[in-house]
Every structure is written in structure tokens, then in C-alpha cells.
Design an enzyme around this catalytic site. Sequence first.
Site, PDB file in Angstrom:
ATOM      1  N   TYR A  89       0.838  -1.194   0.000  1.00 26.35           N
ATOM      2  CA  TYR A  89       0.000   0.000   0.000  1.00 26.35           C
ATOM      3  C   TYR A  89       0.876   1.249   0.000  1.00 26.35           C
ATOM      4  O   TYR A  89       0.595   2.222  -0.706  1.00 26.35           O
ATOM      5  CB  TYR A  89      -0.930   0.001   1.222  1.00 26.35           C
ATOM      6  CG  TYR A  89      -2.020  -1.035   1.145  1.00 26.35           C
ATOM      7  CD1 TYR A  89      -3.241  -0.744   0.559  1.00 26.35           C
ATOM      8  CD2 TYR A  89      -1.820  -2.318   1.654  1.00 26.35           C
ATOM      9  CE1 TYR A  89      -4.244  -1.702   0.476  1.00 26.35           C
ATOM     10  CE2 TYR A  89      -2.814  -3.286   1.582  1.00 26.35           C
ATOM     11  CZ  TYR A  89      -4.015  -2.972   0.991  1.00 26.35           C
ATOM     12  OH  TYR A  89      -5.004  -3.925   0.901  1.00 26.35           O
ATOM     13  N   ASN A  99     -12.644  -0.199  -5.509  1.00 24.40           N
ATOM     14  CA  ASN A  99     -12.444  -0.596  -6.897  1.00 24.40           C
ATOM     15  C   ASN A  99     -13.633  -1.447  -7.373  1.00 24.40           C
ATOM     16  O   ASN A  99     -13.859  -2.529  -6.847  1.00 24.40           O
ATOM     17  CB  ASN A  99     -11.139  -1.397  -7.015  1.00 24.40           C
ATOM     18  CG  ASN A  99     -10.934  -2.011  -8.380  1.00 24.40           C
ATOM     19  OD1 ASN A  99     -11.490  -1.557  -9.371  1.00 24.40           O
ATOM     20  ND2 ASN A  99     -10.140  -3.060  -8.414  1.00 24.40           N
ATOM     21  N   CYS A 157      -6.389  -5.035  -8.050  1.00 22.57           N
ATOM     22  CA  CYS A 157      -6.201  -4.658  -6.650  1.00 22.57           C
ATOM     23  C   CYS A 157      -5.699  -5.832  -5.815  1.00 22.57           C
ATOM     24  O   CYS A 157      -5.144  -5.636  -4.729  1.00 22.57           O
ATOM     25  CB  CYS A 157      -7.474  -4.066  -6.060  1.00 22.57           C
ATOM     26  SG  CYS A 157      -8.925  -5.113  -6.222  1.00 22.57           S
ATOM     27  N   HIS A 158      -5.840  -7.053  -6.335  1.00 23.59           N
ATOM     28  CA  HIS A 158      -5.332  -8.223  -5.612  1.00 23.59           C
ATOM     29  C   HIS A 158      -3.812  -8.220  -5.540  1.00 23.59           C
ATOM     30  O   HIS A 158      -3.236  -8.951  -4.742  1.00 23.59           O
ATOM     31  CB  HIS A 158      -5.842  -9.523  -6.262  1.00 23.59           C
ATOM     32  CG  HIS A 158      -5.454  -9.691  -7.692  1.00 23.59           C
ATOM     33  ND1 HIS A 158      -6.192  -9.145  -8.724  1.00 23.59           N
ATOM     34  CD2 HIS A 158      -4.408 -10.331  -8.273  1.00 23.59           C
ATOM     35  CE1 HIS A 158      -5.622  -9.449  -9.878  1.00 23.59           C
ATOM     36  NE2 HIS A 158      -4.524 -10.172  -9.629  1.00 23.59           N
ATOM     37  N   GLU A 206      -1.007 -16.034 -11.043  1.00 13.68           N
ATOM     38  CA  GLU A 206      -0.101 -15.103 -11.714  1.00 13.68           C
ATOM     39  C   GLU A 206       1.361 -15.476 -11.466  1.00 13.68           C
ATOM     40  O   GLU A 206       2.185 -15.387 -12.376  1.00 13.68           O
ATOM     41  CB  GLU A 206      -0.387 -13.674 -11.266  1.00 13.68           C
ATOM     42  CG  GLU A 206      -1.722 -13.180 -11.779  1.00 13.68           C
ATOM     43  CD  GLU A 206      -1.976 -11.709 -11.474  1.00 13.68           C
ATOM     44  OE1 GLU A 206      -1.049 -11.015 -10.992  1.00 13.68           O
ATOM     45  OE2 GLU A 206      -3.109 -11.256 -11.733  1.00 13.68           O
TER      46      GLU A 206
END
Length: 168
Positions: A100, A124, A132-133, A159
Site C-alpha cells: 500500500y 475498486n 487490486c489483488h 499469476e
Amino acid sequence: MTAYWTTHPGPLGDLLLTCDATGALTSLTVPGAPGAKGLPAPGPVRDDAPFAEARRELDAYFAGERDRFTLRLAPPPATDFRRRVWAALDEIPYGTTVSYGQLAAAIGVGGPAVRAVGGAIGANPLLIVRPCHRVVGADGSLTGYAGGLERKTWLLGLERTRAAVPAG
């Protein structure tokens, strides 16, 4: 102006997608997410047709065959600050994470504004598509995801596995 919605099955559950009359995606939520409470009034029309490309791109992403989305997006009106945070989310590379604080620094804010960055991320409306993950705690811990930490873990695992495969 007419809006449309559909659901799309996937490994995270039935996704709820909405779009405007031009076919631009306005939201993507997962079951149980705060934004998945229901459809806005007056209710949009159920129609799968405007979502053909979104479905293709989501399926390819979940299959590990796509590392970014090219969909037209039209999130609901937001403050300039939220738009800046969302734009910064779009810049986080596939298979990586940022904290963050790092995201706050990327948009030129710090200190107490980091909390506001977290609030903007939580607002979001385009989960998965606007990644945002990929935002984690300063120590790398998985924190706050509207879709639930299990889904965040799954997305990051997908990912990381795909990003680790050498280009062939």
C-alpha cells in the site's frame, strides 16, 4: 441510458459483470464482495451479448493464457484521488505485488494518505480486471481484498505460476 449485466462462471465463483450501453465494463464483482450486493436501480437488463469479449479475456486469464486485459472500462464516477489510485493499480505488473505504501508513493502521497489509498482500493468496482489483488501489506502479508483472502491467494498463485514460466 440502458445498462446490462450478466454472470460468468469461473474458478472464483459466478462473477457479476455490468456494462453501459456502449459495452464498456462498469463493474466486475465476485460472490460475497461488498459490491456484489445487487444490481443498481433502475435495474440493468440481463444480456450476455455485450460481454463476449470480457468472457473471452477472463477465460484466457484464468487459463493462464492472458496477463493483461484490453477491455474498455467505464467505472462509476469517482474522485480524482480514487481515479489516480485505480490508474496506479493498472500499472502493477502481472505476477508481482506492491505494498500500500509503495502504491501511495507511486501517486505522490504518503503518511496518513496510505489509509486513503487502501479505501480507494477497496472501492475498486472492477475486481480482477483492475488488479487490486496485487496490493499487499508492507511485510508482504495478504491483507484486505473485497473478494476475500482465499480468492486473493488464488489469483496471486495463478499469476506467480504463469509469470515463472519462461517465454517459449
